[in-house]
Design a protein around this motif. Structure first.
Motif, PDB file in Angstrom:
ATOM      1  N   LYS B 178       0.840  -1.207   0.000  1.00  0.00           N
ATOM      2  CA  LYS B 178       0.000   0.000   0.000  1.00  0.00           C
ATOM      3  C   LYS B 178       0.873   1.254   0.000  1.00  0.00           C
ATOM      4  N   SER B 181       2.203   1.808  -3.391  1.00  0.00           N
ATOM      5  CA  SER B 181       1.150   2.351  -4.271  1.00  0.00           C
ATOM      6  C   SER B 181       0.939   3.840  -4.007  1.00  0.00           C
ATOM      7  N   ILE B 182       1.000   4.231  -2.749  1.00  0.00           N
ATOM      8  CA  ILE B 182       0.822   5.654  -2.411  1.00  0.00           C
ATOM      9  C   ILE B 182       1.924   6.489  -3.071  1.00  0.00           C
ATOM     10  N   VAL B 184       3.641   5.704  -5.831  1.00  0.00           N
ATOM     11  CA  VAL B 184       3.395   5.723  -7.282  1.00  0.00           C
ATOM     12  C   VAL B 184       2.272   6.704  -7.610  1.00  0.00           C
ATOM     13  N   ALA B 185       1.184   6.626  -6.854  1.00  0.00           N
ATOM     14  CA  ALA B 185       0.027   7.489  -7.133  1.00  0.00           C
ATOM     15  C   ALA B 185       0.385   8.964  -6.936  1.00  0.00           C
ATOM     16  N   CYS B 188       1.835  10.641  -9.753  1.00  0.00           N
ATOM     17  CA  CYS B 188       0.912  10.911 -10.871  1.00  0.00           C
ATOM     18  C   CYS B 188      -0.005  12.091 -10.569  1.00  0.00           C
ATOM     19  N   ARG B 189       0.071  12.666  -9.392  1.00  0.00           N
ATOM     20  CA  ARG B 189      -0.865  13.749  -9.059  1.00  0.00           C
ATOM     21  C   ARG B 189      -0.565  14.979  -9.904  1.00  0.00           C
TER      22      ARG B 189
END
Lengths: 202, 202
Positions: B178, B181-182, B184-185, B188-189
């Protein structure tokens, strides 16, 4: 922790960005993900199944739904209405299912007004050269039509600022992994948590 | 696209949540991640290496840094200062490296004031039973001390609302995924993107 609501993930971006491919691949890899089926007033084409490819309805039905604000977005093309029914999306989300919606930019912006808690993701091609190549490959349009499309796609890139996330669609598996990470991360966001901690579970 | 700055990811949460374990595991799995080394005025213990375990400095040096706002956070325990030097963190971020910092809640809140663009992640145990078990296992404290710790940890859970993300540390590999993933995300912001699209690359 209380059962979380599902997420509405909206994939959008200029034509040629490859959002359709990414959407299909995500649906293939995540069987629990629900695809939001559109409502249309056009006639079903051979092979199209009600509730799978589209919901089909009359113009009267569609206009009543507009009047009752039952569509998250809608538009009219070639004398037919197309829209996203709010009910099916909200029902799936309440059941805790994530819903994905692939849509052009104006539709996505309409949804954002009605459903700001969605996860708005803008898909872009890795470069204008690749965008041009993808639009050329699509079909049999004249060079003039292609140039118009390309110019429109370039203009549309400006809308990125309206979105939460931007994913460059260079290699499909890499872009899909990023989208999956976005989903995982969004589920960890504090603002989405009905946070309860009473000695049992978080 | 212009070279992106790195991210500062702050892992925090009550004692017993397991943030230290998650931090070590992330560092093991992501060799490009940098650990933020603290500055302390205490004497090095045998085996402690300057710049690896701590930066060591005098009280005068530390107080000058406080005066010049060169610490992202600091605190005093048992007559010694401990703090996070701003310079090392900012240099790594400018080189495009991601930096991780594991810290208790008050320190994290100080950092948030000085560096709001950080990614603030709250780690929680899966339940109060597990929290109690973890605090019991730690050591040789009396039951009274343990109960005080537990009460404090429960109080501290309230601070979750100050954070961007919350990750339940039930199984370490799941929690680590998790956190990845945070990261990576967050990359993308849209708000983190110096967005440029000039015919070459996004």
């Amino acid at each position: 922790m209380e059962k979380s609501q599902g997420l509405l993930i909206v994939l959008s971006g200029p034509s040629g960005a490859g959002k359709g491919t990414l959407c299909q691949e995500l649906l293939r890899q995540m069987p629990s993900l629900r695809y939001s089926v559109s409502l249309s007033t056009r006639s079903p084409r051979p092979g199209e199944v009600e509730g799978i490819h589209y919901y089909f309805g009359t113009r009267n039905e569609f206009e009543s739904m507009i009047a009752r604000d039952e569509l998250l977005e809608w538009a009219e093309f070639c004398d037919n209405y197309y829209g996203t029914p709010r009910f099916a999306v909200e029902q799936a989300l309440q059941e805790g299912l994530d819903v994905i919606l692939e849509i052009e930019i104006q539709g996505a912006l309409q949804i954002k007004k009605r459903f700001p808690q969605g996860v708005f993701t803008f898909i872009v091609p890795p470069s204008l050269d690749v965008l041009s190549e993808r639009i050329h490959k699509r079909g049999t349009e004249t060079e003039e039509v292609i140039q118009k499309r390309l110019a429109k796609a370039i203009q549309e890139l400006e809308y990125v600022s309206e979105y939460d996330y931007v994913v460059v669609n260079d290699e499909v598996p890499v872009a899909v992994d990023k989208l999956k990470s976005i989903l995982v991360a969004e589920k960890c966001r504090v603002k989405r948590k009905p946070f309860v901690f009473k000695g049992e579970s978080v």
